[in-house]
Design an enzyme around this catalytic site. Structure first.
Site, PDB file in Angstrom:
ATOM      1  N   MET A  29       0.842  -1.196   0.000  1.00  0.00           N
ATOM      2  CA  MET A  29       0.000   0.000   0.000  1.00  0.00           C
ATOM      3  C   MET A  29       0.880   1.250   0.000  1.00  0.00           C
ATOM      4  SD  MET A  29      -3.394  -0.993   2.109  1.00  0.00           S
ATOM      5  CE  MET A  29      -2.749  -0.831   3.758  1.00  0.00           C
ATOM      6  N   HIS A  36       9.164  -3.400   3.504  1.00  0.00           N
ATOM      7  CA  HIS A  36       8.873  -3.600   2.081  1.00  0.00           C
ATOM      8  C   HIS A  36      10.163  -3.906   1.312  1.00  0.00           C
ATOM      9  CE1 HIS A  36       5.547  -0.674   3.266  1.00  0.00           C
ATOM     10  NE2 HIS A  36       4.868  -1.703   2.821  1.00  0.00           N
ATOM     11  N   GLN A 152      -2.646 -12.571   7.236  1.00  0.00           N
ATOM     12  CA  GLN A 152      -2.753 -12.359   5.791  1.00  0.00           C
ATOM     13  C   GLN A 152      -2.029 -13.490   5.038  1.00  0.00           C
ATOM     14  OE1 GLN A 152      -2.716  -8.399   3.723  1.00  0.00           O
ATOM     15  NE2 GLN A 152      -0.551  -8.859   3.617  1.00  0.00           N
ATOM     16  N   VAL A 175      10.656  -7.186   9.608  1.00  0.00           N
ATOM     17  CA  VAL A 175      11.799  -6.278   9.805  1.00  0.00           C
ATOM     18  C   VAL A 175      11.420  -5.303  10.916  1.00  0.00           C
ATOM     19  CG1 VAL A 175      13.252  -4.529   8.719  1.00  0.00           C
ATOM     20  CG2 VAL A 175      12.473  -6.499   7.399  1.00  0.00           C
ATOM     21  N   ARG A 186       2.303   2.829   9.203  1.00  0.00           N
ATOM     22  CA  ARG A 186       1.448   3.537  10.162  1.00  0.00           C
ATOM     23  C   ARG A 186       2.228   4.123  11.334  1.00  0.00           C
ATOM     24  NH1 ARG A 186      -2.456  -0.794   8.693  1.00  0.00           N
ATOM     25  NH2 ARG A 186      -4.384   0.238   8.036  1.00  0.00           N
TER      26      ARG A 186
HETATM   27  P1  AMP Z   1       1.436  -2.921   3.416  1.00  0.00           P
HETATM   28  O1  AMP Z   1       2.025  -1.887   2.516  1.00  0.00           O
HETATM   29  O2  AMP Z   1       1.401  -2.541   4.851  1.00  0.00           O
HETATM   30  O3  AMP Z   1       0.139  -3.495   2.894  1.00  0.00           O
HETATM   31  O4  AMP Z   1       2.451  -4.140   3.366  1.00  0.00           O
HETATM   32  C1  AMP Z   1       2.847  -4.716   2.151  1.00  0.00           C
HETATM   33  C2  AMP Z   1       3.631  -5.960   2.441  1.00  0.00           C
HETATM   34  O5  AMP Z   1       4.766  -5.625   3.237  1.00  0.00           O
HETATM   35  C3  AMP Z   1       2.817  -6.994   3.246  1.00  0.00           C
HETATM   36  O6  AMP Z   1       3.101  -8.284   2.758  1.00  0.00           O
HETATM   37  C4  AMP Z   1       3.330  -6.812   4.644  1.00  0.00           C
HETATM   38  O7  AMP Z   1       3.223  -7.960   5.441  1.00  0.00           O
HETATM   39  C5  AMP Z   1       4.789  -6.478   4.374  1.00  0.00           C
HETATM   40  N1  AMP Z   1       5.370  -5.787   5.526  1.00  0.00           N
HETATM   41  C6  AMP Z   1       4.879  -4.682   6.160  1.00  0.00           C
HETATM   42  N2  AMP Z   1       5.650  -4.370   7.219  1.00  0.00           N
HETATM   43  C7  AMP Z   1       6.649  -5.297   7.253  1.00  0.00           C
HETATM   44  C8  AMP Z   1       7.759  -5.520   8.119  1.00  0.00           C
HETATM   45  N3  AMP Z   1       8.007  -4.727   9.155  1.00  0.00           N
HETATM   46  N4  AMP Z   1       8.572  -6.573   7.843  1.00  0.00           N
HETATM   47  C9  AMP Z   1       8.331  -7.392   6.787  1.00  0.00           C
HETATM   48  N5  AMP Z   1       7.298  -7.237   5.940  1.00  0.00           N
HETATM   49  C10 AMP Z   1       6.464  -6.201   6.173  1.00  0.00           C
END
Ligand code: AMP
Length: 282
Positions: A29, A36, A152, A175, A186
Site C-alpha cells: 500500500m 517492504h 494475511q 523487519v 502507520r
Molecule cells: P502494506 O504496505 O502494509 O500493505 O504491506 C505490504 C507488504 O509488506 C505486506 O506483505 C506486509 O506484510 C509487508 N510488511 C509490512 N511491514 C513489514 C515488516 N516490518 N517486515 C516485513 N514485511 C512487512
C-alpha cells in the site's frame, strides 16, 4: 523502471515478459519502509522481473478505519523503487481498479474468525478480492508477503490453494526498528510518547517466547503476562492477545507444535499489530 497505471497496459507487458522471465510480485500500500524493501530484495534475488504494486485498497478498510489518514507519498516510493532496481511499479487509481461497484467479491471462509479478521469485519474479503484482481493482472510466479501480517499470509495461502493460482507464496520475516518495533507505514501516525511506548509490544512477545522456551505451556498464563507488560508500559488499548496454531489459526489447549502469539494494540490514531511464530517440540 516502468511505472504503469493502466490495467490493460500492465497485462500487455506481462504477456510479453512471461515468455522468457520469472515474475515476482510484491503487493504493497506504499509509503515504503525497510520491511517492504526486504520483500523487494528477497524477490529480486530469485526472479528475473520484480513488480511492486502500490495501491491503498479502499475495500479492505472498515468505515471507521484510517483509509483517508493512511500515509501516501508516491514520489518518495518511486525513488525508493528506482534505488532498489524494481523493474515495474504498478500504481493504479481507485477508479482504475474499481470502475464500478463489484458484482463479485471473494469471501474468506476460514482463518478469519480470529485476530484481525474478528476485529476488522470484511477486511480479509477486501484483501482476497484485490489480490485476486492483482494476481490476474500481474500473473506472477511468486508473491512475497511479510510475516508481520501473519494472518494475511495464512489467508492468502488458502486463496492460492483453493482458487488454484499457479503462484508460490514466499513469507518474509518481519523487519524491526533497532528497539524492536515492527516497521510499519502507520508508525508515523504515533505521537512521540506512543512511539516511545510501542516497543513494549515486541518486548512482551519476546518475553512470552522466553517463558515458553523455559517450559511454560499454559496459554492463559502466557497471555496474562503479555497483557500485564503492555498495560503497564503503554497507554494503548489492547484489542487482542491470542495464541493459535499456525497457519491453521485454530484454538489450542496448550502450547505445542507451531504456534503464533499475536497482538493488536490501539493507540490514539494507529492500531499496531505484531506477532511471533515459534515451534515447540513436545
Ligand atoms: P502494506 O504496505 O502494509 O500493505 O504491506 C505490504 C507488504 O509488506 C505486506 O506483505 C506486509 O506484510 C509487508 N510488511 C509490512 N511491514 C513489514 C515488516 N516490518 N517486515 C516485513 N514485511 C512487512
Amino acid at each position: 523502471m516502468k511505472i504503469i497505471t493502466q490495467i490493460h497496459e500492465m497485462q500487455a507487458l506481462v504477456k510479453e515478459l512471461k515468455k522468457n522471465n520469472s515474475i515476482a510480485f510484491v503487493p504493497t500500500m506504499g509509503y515504503l519502509h525497510e520491511g517492504h524493501l526486504q520483500l523487494i530484495r528477497t524477490a529480486r534475488r530469485s526472479n528475473d522481473i520484480t513488480i511492486v504494486s502500490i495501491f491503498v485498497n479502499p475495500i479492505q478498510f472498515g468505515p471507521n478505519e484510517d483509509f483517508d489518514a493512511y500515509p501516501r507519498d508516491f514520489e518518495r516510493d518511486k525513488n525508493i523503487c528506482l534505488t532498489e532496481d524494481v523493474d515495474i511499479v504498478f500504481y493504479p487509481s481507485v477508479e482504475e481498479m474499481y470502475p464500478n461497484p463489484l458484482s463479485v467479491k471473494v469471501l474468506v471462509q476460514a482463518r478469519t474468525d480470529v485476530l484481525c479478521g474478528d476485529s476488522r469485519p470484511g477486511h480479509f474479503d477486501g484483501v482476497a478480492t484485490v489480490l485476486t484482481k492483482l494476481f490476474h493482472i500481474i500473473l506472477p510466479d511468486r508473491v512475497y508477503l511479510g510475516m508481520k501480517d501473519a494472518q494475511q499470509v495464512a489467508v492468502v495461502e488458502g486463496l492460492i490453494s483453493d482458487f488454484n493460482f499457479p503462484i508460490e507464496l514466499i513469507p518474509v520475516a518481519t523487519v524491526r526498528e533497532a528497539d524492536g518495533l515492527a516497521k510499519s507505514s502507520r508508525n508515523v501516525n504515533l505521537s512521540p510518547m506512543e512511539r516511545d511506548q510501542a516497543p513494549a509490544i515486541y518486548q512482551s512477545l519476546s518475553e512470552a517466547k522466553e517463558i515458553i522456551e523455559d517450559g511454560e505451556k499454559n496459554i492463559e498464563k502466557i497471555v496474562s503476562r503479555v497483557r500485564d507488560n503492555i498495560e503497564t508500559k503503554t497507554n494503548g488499548t489492547i484489542d487482542y492477545i491470542e495464541i493459535y496454531s499456525f497457519p491453521e489459526l485454530q484454538r489450542i489447549d496448550k502450547v505445542q507444535g507451531k504456534i503464533i502469539i499475536a497482538v493488536a494494540v490501539q493507540f490514539t490514531k494507529v492500531r499496531l499489530i505484531d506477532n511471533i511464530v515459534l515451534t515447540i517440540e513436545s
